[in-house]
Motif scaffolding. Structure first.
Motif, PDB file in Angstrom:
ATOM      1  N   THR A 177      31.306  38.066  42.539  1.00 32.26           N
ATOM      2  CA  THR A 177      31.794  39.437  42.753  1.00 32.26           C
ATOM      3  C   THR A 177      33.267  39.505  42.351  1.00 32.26           C
ATOM      4  O   THR A 177      34.082  38.674  42.795  1.00 32.26           O
ATOM      5  N   CYS A 219      36.690  42.342  40.973  1.00 29.76           N
ATOM      6  CA  CYS A 219      37.228  43.685  41.048  1.00 29.76           C
ATOM      7  C   CYS A 219      37.123  44.409  39.712  1.00 29.76           C
ATOM      8  O   CYS A 219      36.955  43.775  38.658  1.00 29.76           O
ATOM      9  N   GLN A 220      37.255  45.760  39.800  1.00 27.07           N
ATOM     10  CA  GLN A 220      37.276  46.520  38.565  1.00 27.07           C
ATOM     11  C   GLN A 220      38.433  46.048  37.686  1.00 27.07           C
ATOM     12  O   GLN A 220      39.539  45.816  38.161  1.00 27.07           O
ATOM     13  N   THR A 241      28.772  41.284  40.122  1.00 27.67           N
ATOM     14  CA  THR A 241      28.995  42.510  40.894  1.00 27.67           C
ATOM     15  C   THR A 241      30.471  42.897  40.811  1.00 27.67           C
ATOM     16  O   THR A 241      31.353  42.025  40.945  1.00 27.67           O
ATOM     17  N   SER A 285      33.403  45.157  42.580  1.00 28.70           N
ATOM     18  CA  SER A 285      33.735  45.903  43.791  1.00 28.70           C
ATOM     19  C   SER A 285      34.463  47.192  43.438  1.00 28.70           C
ATOM     20  O   SER A 285      34.850  47.419  42.287  1.00 28.70           O
ATOM     21  N   SER A 286      34.708  48.034  44.473  1.00 32.30           N
ATOM     22  CA  SER A 286      35.415  49.301  44.250  1.00 32.30           C
ATOM     23  C   SER A 286      36.914  49.088  44.069  1.00 32.30           C
ATOM     24  O   SER A 286      37.628  49.987  43.613  1.00 32.30           O
ATOM     25  N   ASN A 287      37.409  47.940  44.492  1.00 35.16           N
ATOM     26  CA  ASN A 287      38.828  47.645  44.302  1.00 35.16           C
ATOM     27  C   ASN A 287      39.156  47.451  42.827  1.00 35.16           C
ATOM     28  O   ASN A 287      38.297  47.053  42.031  1.00 35.16           O
ATOM     29  N   VAL A 288      40.459  47.750  42.545  1.00 29.94           N
ATOM     30  CA  VAL A 288      40.898  47.633  41.156  1.00 29.94           C
ATOM     31  C   VAL A 288      41.860  46.470  41.030  1.00 29.94           C
ATOM     32  O   VAL A 288      42.768  46.304  41.847  1.00 29.94           O
ATOM     33  N   CYS A 326      42.368  41.915  45.097  1.00 28.24           N
ATOM     34  CA  CYS A 326      41.562  41.459  43.964  1.00 28.24           C
ATOM     35  C   CYS A 326      42.182  40.286  43.222  1.00 28.24           C
ATOM     36  O   CYS A 326      41.505  39.577  42.502  1.00 28.24           O
TER      37      CYS A 326
END
Length: 545
Positions: A392, A394-395, A449, A451-454, A528
């Protein structure tokens, strides 16, 4: 009951088959791969037309012992033996007609060059020749009173006989005159076989083997490594031959007799005569009606190397008879087996899941004759413990999936065809990899995957300078990030932290007393990860007190 043994040569296995008489069989002759005759004690003559699957009794008006039989084709042949008896058939043995050999001595061997010309040898040195198919048998002088066990002619003029006390004599005029050859043995010689006018072998009592390559001018000893009597020899070419003897002795050579290797006959009975119809199919007759017959039953796997629990098919071919059932089995207890039926000599078993390297055997039978042949299949293990770890990120990050557990020597190939132990995926989703070792594979999947974090933006340093006004010195500049660290000589560290961070943040460090090189490290960090960048500046001057 006469027992007949059959063997696939590749497997060196002999099977018991029924012949139909308990009397000793002393001689046999085949004119092709299916049709042959056996003769022996009590006037027994039997014929097969199906390569020994069945033997049919033929009628002859004698109970004397037959010692020898010879056919020139499927119709015409002679049988001779005890008390000078000679019988001839011209209809394949449906009728046997007595001939007059002009002797009451036992005849040991009969040999014909063609339908007209033949010879016989026997007890007390008797020697007979016919040039009219046996209507008349003329006496020849052998020059000896020894028993003559075997006679052979390479052509109408050149021939040999052998016998007791190591006797070998040769003629070059059809038998009128005979010259003694030196065998260097006093043992009785029982059998001979020539593959040409120059190359031949004789075998005899006490394990004696002699070979000539010059028509008998010299006879060289070969080693049998056995002591029982050797009673018969047969060669299919100049290199490959067999010897049969007492106590079930069976020897084979594939190098012209340089070495003789013991074969398993499956019996301890006396083996009297051996005869091969081709390089694979042979017969041996002997004591108490024993008949051994070999064949070329073979078994082959669809492939010789595969992976554990993979489908595999087997094919059984040959056998010299018409099997109706084939059974496949393995040397491993509890392993897969299959039974398949056919009316031909070739059949394929249903696919079988094979567990590990083993010998797989096909048993072919027609209800009377049973033969076996085997093949070994190498089973390679399927890789176990192969995985791809999900990840997983981060963006803004790239997801790196790592494969593990592929054995040494194996290859990891990802779904895009790339070969490596890791795979970089820029978008969310699953990815598959295959581990291959010895052509056996295992597949594993991993998931990327996001996550919504950048992931934080890059850190940057726009400017950095040192003061020049004297002690104490200071550093200042503009940088992008949310954390800034100054470091320098003598363990100097000074930090600026901006919780929210941003571009063109003012940064500074004070109280610097030591000249030298100082480094500014800008960091942009969140949950992240961290981006960093560094830049140096030189403080010049004297050390501050």
């Amino acid at each position: 009951m006469v027992m007949l043994l059959s063997v696939p040569l590749s497997a060196q296995h002999w099977n018991v088959q029924t012949y139909g008489s308990a009397y000793d069989i002393n001689s046999m002759f085949f004119v092709n791969g299916t049709t042959g005759w056996g003769v022996g004690v009590n006037g027994v003559i039997r014929k097969t037309t199906n390569a020994g699957r069945t033997w049919t009794a033929q009628t002859v008006n004698t109970v004397n012992i037959f010692n020898s039989v010879y056919f020139i084709d499927a119709s015409t042949g002679w049988a001779a033996g005890q008390g000078g008896i000679v019988y001839k058939t011209t209809d394949g043995g449906a009728n046997w007609v007595a001939q007059n050999a002009n002797t009451t001595n036992d005849i040991y061997w009969v040999y014909f060059l063609n339908a007209s010309t033949g010879w016989m040898s026997g007890a007390s040195g008797i020697l007979r020749k016919t040039t009219d198919g046996g209507t008349t048998w003329n006496t020849l002088s052998s020059g000896t009173g020894n028993g003559l066990t075997n006679i052979y002619f390479a052509d109408a003029n050149t021939g040999w006989f052998i016998g007791q006390a190591g006797l070998i004599r040769k003629t070059t005029d059809g038998g009128t005159n005979w010259t003694t050859q030196t065998s260097n043995t006093t043992q009785t010689l029982n059998s001979m076989y020539f593959t040409s006018a120059s190359t031949g072998w004789v075998v005899g009592a006490g394990g004696v083997i002699r070979k000539t390559t010059d028509g008998g001018t010299t006879w060289t000893a070969q080693t049998s490594n056995v002591v029982p009597n050797l009673n018969s020899t047969f060669f299919v070419d100049a290199t490959t031959g067999w010897i049969a003897g007492s106590n079930g002795v069976l020897l084979k050579t594939t190098n012209g007799g340089t070495t003789w290797v013991s074969q398993t006959s499956g019996t301890t009975n006396v083996l009297r005569r051996i005869f091969f119809t081709d390089s694979q199919t042979g017969y041996i007759v002997g004591h108490s009606g024993l008949v051994l017959t070999s064949s070329d039953l073979t078994v082959a796997a669809s492939i010789t190397s595969t992976c554990a629990n993979s489908p595999l098919s087997f094919t059984a071919t040959g056998g010299g008879f018409s099997p109706t059932s084939f059974t496949l089995s393995s040397s491993l207890p509890g392993s897969s087996s299959a039974t398949f039926t056919t009316s031909s000599l070739t059949a394929t078993a249903g696919t079988v899941s094979v567990p590990t390297t083993a010998t797989y055997t096909v048993r072919a039978t027609d209800g009377t004759i049973t033969e076996l042949a085997s093949t070994t299949v190498t089973i390679n293990p399927v890789p176990t413990g192969f995985t791809v770890a999900s990840v997983t990120v981060c963006q803004g990050q790239a997801a790196t999936l790592v494969a593990s557990g592929c054995p040494a020597g194996g290859t990891v190939r990802w779904e895009d065809g790339s070969i490596a132990d890791r795979f970089v995926k820029a978008t969310a989703g699953s990815v598959s990899a295959t581990c291959t070792v010895n052509s056996c594979t295992a597949t594993a999947n991993g998931t990327a995957t996001f996550s919504s974090n950048v992931f934080p933006p890059p850190a940057a340093i726009a400017s950095l300078q040192a003061s020049t006004g004297g002690c104490p010195y200071s550093l200042s500049g503009q940088a992008t990030g949310n954390g800034f660290v100054f470091s320098g000589p003598n363990g100097y560290v000074f930090s600026n932290v901006y919780r929210d961070g941003g571009a063109s943040q003012p940064v500074s460090a004070t109280g610097i007393k030591e000249p030298g090189t100082y480094t500014l490290t800008a960091l942009y960090s969140n949950s992240c990860g961290t981006n960093t960048v560094s830049q140096t500046v030189v403080v010049s001057g004297n050390r501050c007190p």
